[in-house]
Scaffold this active site. Structure first.
Site, PDB file in Angstrom:
ATOM      1  N   SER A  24       0.876  -1.177   0.000  1.00 37.78           N
ATOM      2  CA  SER A  24       0.000   0.000   0.000  1.00 37.78           C
ATOM      3  C   SER A  24       0.909   1.222   0.000  1.00 37.78           C
ATOM      4  O   SER A  24       2.073   1.134   0.410  1.00 37.78           O
ATOM      5  CB  SER A  24      -0.922  -0.013   1.221  1.00 37.78           C
ATOM      6  OG  SER A  24      -0.185  -0.244   2.407  1.00 37.78           O
ATOM      7  N   GLU A  26       1.296   5.446   0.800  1.00 42.80           N
ATOM      8  CA  GLU A  26       0.735   6.604   1.506  1.00 42.80           C
ATOM      9  C   GLU A  26       1.156   7.899   0.811  1.00 42.80           C
ATOM     10  O   GLU A  26       2.332   8.079   0.474  1.00 42.80           O
ATOM     11  CB  GLU A  26       1.228   6.601   2.964  1.00 42.80           C
ATOM     12  CG  GLU A  26       0.629   7.727   3.780  1.00 42.80           C
ATOM     13  CD  GLU A  26       0.927   7.569   5.263  1.00 42.80           C
ATOM     14  OE1 GLU A  26       0.675   6.487   5.822  1.00 42.80           O
ATOM     15  OE2 GLU A  26       1.421   8.545   5.859  1.00 42.80           O
ATOM     16  N   HIS A  86      -7.197   8.955   5.814  1.00 34.17           N
ATOM     17  CA  HIS A  86      -6.787   9.123   7.216  1.00 34.17           C
ATOM     18  C   HIS A  86      -7.754  10.106   7.880  1.00 34.17           C
ATOM     19  O   HIS A  86      -8.313  10.986   7.229  1.00 34.17           O
ATOM     20  CB  HIS A  86      -5.365   9.695   7.308  1.00 34.17           C
ATOM     21  CG  HIS A  86      -4.303   8.754   6.849  1.00 34.17           C
ATOM     22  ND1 HIS A  86      -3.075   8.682   7.450  1.00 34.17           N
ATOM     23  CD2 HIS A  86      -4.274   7.842   5.843  1.00 34.17           C
ATOM     24  CE1 HIS A  86      -2.336   7.764   6.844  1.00 34.17           C
ATOM     25  NE2 HIS A  86      -3.039   7.251   5.855  1.00 34.17           N
ATOM     26  N   GLY A 117      -3.914  11.740  16.277  1.00 36.27           N
ATOM     27  CA  GLY A 117      -3.340  12.947  15.693  1.00 36.27           C
ATOM     28  C   GLY A 117      -2.390  13.616  16.664  1.00 36.27           C
ATOM     29  O   GLY A 117      -2.353  13.292  17.851  1.00 36.27           O
ATOM     30  N   ASP A 170       1.680   1.376  25.332  1.00 34.45           N
ATOM     31  CA  ASP A 170       1.464   1.558  23.898  1.00 34.45           C
ATOM     32  C   ASP A 170       0.693   0.361  23.319  1.00 34.45           C
ATOM     33  O   ASP A 170      -0.246   0.528  22.535  1.00 34.45           O
ATOM     34  CB  ASP A 170       2.835   1.640  23.226  1.00 34.45           C
ATOM     35  CG  ASP A 170       2.891   2.710  22.165  1.00 34.45           C
ATOM     36  OD1 ASP A 170       2.116   3.673  22.248  1.00 34.45           O
ATOM     37  OD2 ASP A 170       3.717   2.566  21.255  1.00 34.45           O
ATOM     38  N   LYS A 177      -7.626  -0.360  20.423  1.00 34.12           N
ATOM     39  CA  LYS A 177      -8.035  -0.017  19.053  1.00 34.12           C
ATOM     40  C   LYS A 177      -8.566  -1.263  18.332  1.00 34.12           C
ATOM     41  O   LYS A 177      -9.540  -1.188  17.595  1.00 34.12           O
ATOM     42  CB  LYS A 177      -6.850   0.611  18.293  1.00 34.12           C
ATOM     43  CG  LYS A 177      -6.420   1.959  18.876  1.00 34.12           C
ATOM     44  CD  LYS A 177      -5.434   2.717  18.014  1.00 34.12           C
ATOM     45  CE  LYS A 177      -4.019   2.302  18.158  1.00 34.12           C
ATOM     46  NZ  LYS A 177      -3.057   3.273  17.575  1.00 34.12           N
ATOM     47  N   GLN A 188       4.742   2.914  12.436  1.00 38.35           N
ATOM     48  CA  GLN A 188       5.644   4.036  12.193  1.00 38.35           C
ATOM     49  C   GLN A 188       6.870   3.457  11.501  1.00 38.35           C
ATOM     50  O   GLN A 188       7.185   2.273  11.678  1.00 38.35           O
ATOM     51  CB  GLN A 188       6.011   4.654  13.550  1.00 38.35           C
ATOM     52  CG  GLN A 188       6.828   5.904  13.482  1.00 38.35           C
ATOM     53  CD  GLN A 188       6.121   6.977  12.673  1.00 38.35           C
ATOM     54  OE1 GLN A 188       6.247   6.993  11.448  1.00 38.35           O
ATOM     55  NE2 GLN A 188       5.373   7.836  13.329  1.00 38.35           N
ATOM     56  N   PHE A 228      12.092  13.832  10.794  1.00 35.74           N
ATOM     57  CA  PHE A 228      10.840  13.101  11.055  1.00 35.74           C
ATOM     58  C   PHE A 228      11.047  12.137  12.213  1.00 35.74           C
ATOM     59  O   PHE A 228      10.210  12.016  13.098  1.00 35.74           O
ATOM     60  CB  PHE A 228      10.443  12.229   9.867  1.00 35.74           C
ATOM     61  CG  PHE A 228       9.795  12.966   8.731  1.00 35.74           C
ATOM     62  CD1 PHE A 228       9.109  14.153   8.933  1.00 35.74           C
ATOM     63  CD2 PHE A 228       9.872  12.448   7.444  1.00 35.74           C
ATOM     64  CE1 PHE A 228       8.511  14.806   7.872  1.00 35.74           C
ATOM     65  CE2 PHE A 228       9.277  13.104   6.383  1.00 35.74           C
ATOM     66  CZ  PHE A 228       8.603  14.281   6.595  1.00 35.74           C
ATOM     67  N   ARG A 284       6.518  10.702  -3.936  1.00 39.24           N
ATOM     68  CA  ARG A 284       7.515  10.448  -4.989  1.00 39.24           C
ATOM     69  C   ARG A 284       7.513   8.954  -5.305  1.00 39.24           C
ATOM     70  O   ARG A 284       7.507   8.125  -4.397  1.00 39.24           O
ATOM     71  CB  ARG A 284       8.910  10.865  -4.525  1.00 39.24           C
ATOM     72  CG  ARG A 284       9.052  12.349  -4.418  1.00 39.24           C
ATOM     73  CD  ARG A 284      10.442  12.720  -3.934  1.00 39.24           C
ATOM     74  NE  ARG A 284      10.499  14.135  -3.672  1.00 39.24           N
ATOM     75  CZ  ARG A 284      10.707  15.063  -4.591  1.00 39.24           C
ATOM     76  NH1 ARG A 284      10.904  14.709  -5.853  1.00 39.24           N
ATOM     77  NH2 ARG A 284      10.739  16.337  -4.264  1.00 39.24           N
TER      78      ARG A 284
END
Ligand code: FAD
Length: 305
Positions: A24, A26, A86, A117, A170, A177, A188, A228, A284
């Site tokens: 997939s 993003e 998202h 978020g 975590d 969820k 991540q 990042f 990209r």
């Protein structure tokens, strides 16, 4: 080393097809006309690889959110790709978020990536839920599922989310969820595969059985990736910094190194049985396309954008 990688790569290409590798991609919503052009060129280049879905990130602020909606709608209207939109809890009431969910549903979206978020004030500021809003990602997953039985993916953090006191806390959130209805987690990005495998063991030991899809960041720009990583709590190993050392002004070599690094990472993951990959494309296509080719994916004319 390159020769060995090349030999291994062709071997994986065959195995990739046998093992039905699924990818997939993003994307983020573009801010300018130039960025818009770059995004759609990338979508067109990657679409024939028949990704499982393509996801579009969601930002803070009305105009960014409008751009997400517009990008998702254009994917639905102009391509045969399956979009995943998202959605975050930030700075919005439950009613406002529910309206977005219904709007996505009406537009033909069938998959949401549900996130808490980052704080509206930016990363580093303590997160405070909107007084009338969804509290966190688990709460949001529950809200989506009350409205529609869409597919819901969520985040996962092999190196722990910076807000979380411990890896256990975590993983508790990941479990919440999943219990609320999430059927896939996307990690991540990480650069050391051992971090992912150790995390996977702990997640499975906690009784979480949904796919934990590794998020792969091909390093288009080392300084940006490092930046990042610092903000998201991902570590940047020394060997990675050393590989990009002295290449700030040498784009061509940087690209070759980036391709080699990403190839090594995904090949090792495939070697350990991983079949699904989520690529952070940064809008990209070239590196991602090359790595997918190594994974054995070939264009399928019928899915072209
Ligand atoms: P959650 O899963 O709700 O929480 C993450 C961890 O933080 C949990 O361990 C939880 O226990 C802990 N935690 C949460 N809140 C608190 C609190 N108040 N106090 C203490 N601990 C707390 N961001 C965007 O803005 N837009 C996007 O489109 C986007 N897409 C993403 C896609 C992926 C695959 C990933 C991995 C991240 C994405 N992000 C996006 C970033 C994400 O929004 C941030 O990492 C955010 O800080 C946490 O959201 P979450 O849904 O991961 O949080």
């Amino acid at each position: 080393m390159m020769a060995a990688s090349a030999i291994r790569a062709s071997r994986w290409a065959h195995q990739g097809q046998e093992r039905r590798i699924r990818v997939s991609f993003e994307f983020f919503p573009p801010k300018t006309e130039e960025m818009e052009k770059q995004l759609w060129e990338s979508v067109e280049r990657l679409a024939p690889l028949a990704p499982n879905f393509v996801s579009v990130t969601y930002g803070a602020g009305g105009s960014t959110r409008e751009r997400t909606h517009a990008t998702v709608k254009r994917i639905i209207n102009e391509t045969r790709l399956t979009p995943a939109a998202h959605l975050t809890c930030v700075d919005a009431t439950r009613e406002q978020v529910d309206d977005v969910i219904r709007g996505y549903q009406a537009a033909g979206v069938r998959h949401i990536v549900a996130l808490r978020g980052d704080p509206a004030g930016g990363i580093g500021v303590p997160y405070a839920p909107h007084p009338g809003g969804y509290e966190n990602a688990a709460d949001l997953v529950g809200g989506i599922k009350r409205i529609t039985d869409m597919e819901v993916s969520v985040s996962a953090y092999p190196e722990k989310h910076p807000d979380s006191a411990t890896v256990e806390a975590d993983i508790d959130m990941l479990k919440a969820k999943v219990d609320a209805g999430a059927s896939r987690a996307i990690t991540q990005f990480f650069f050391e595969n051992d971090l992912y495998f150790r995390y996977l063991d702990r997640v499975r030991a906690r009784g979480i059985n949904i796919p934990i899809v590794p998020g792969i960041l091909p390093v288009q720009n080392f300084k940006q990736a490092k930046n990042f990583a610092e903000r998201t709590g991902a570590s940047v190993p020394r060997w990675l910094a050393e590989r990009f050392e002295g290449l700030d002004d040498d784009l061509a070599t940087r690209k070759l190194i980036a391709a080699a690094v990403a190839a090594e990472q995904v090949i090792d993951l495939v070697d350990h049985g991983v079949t699904d990959f989520h690529f952070y494309t940064m809008n990209r296509a070239d590196l991602v396309y090359a790595v997918c080719h190594l994974l054995g994916l070939r264009p399928e004319a019928r899915v072209a954008a």
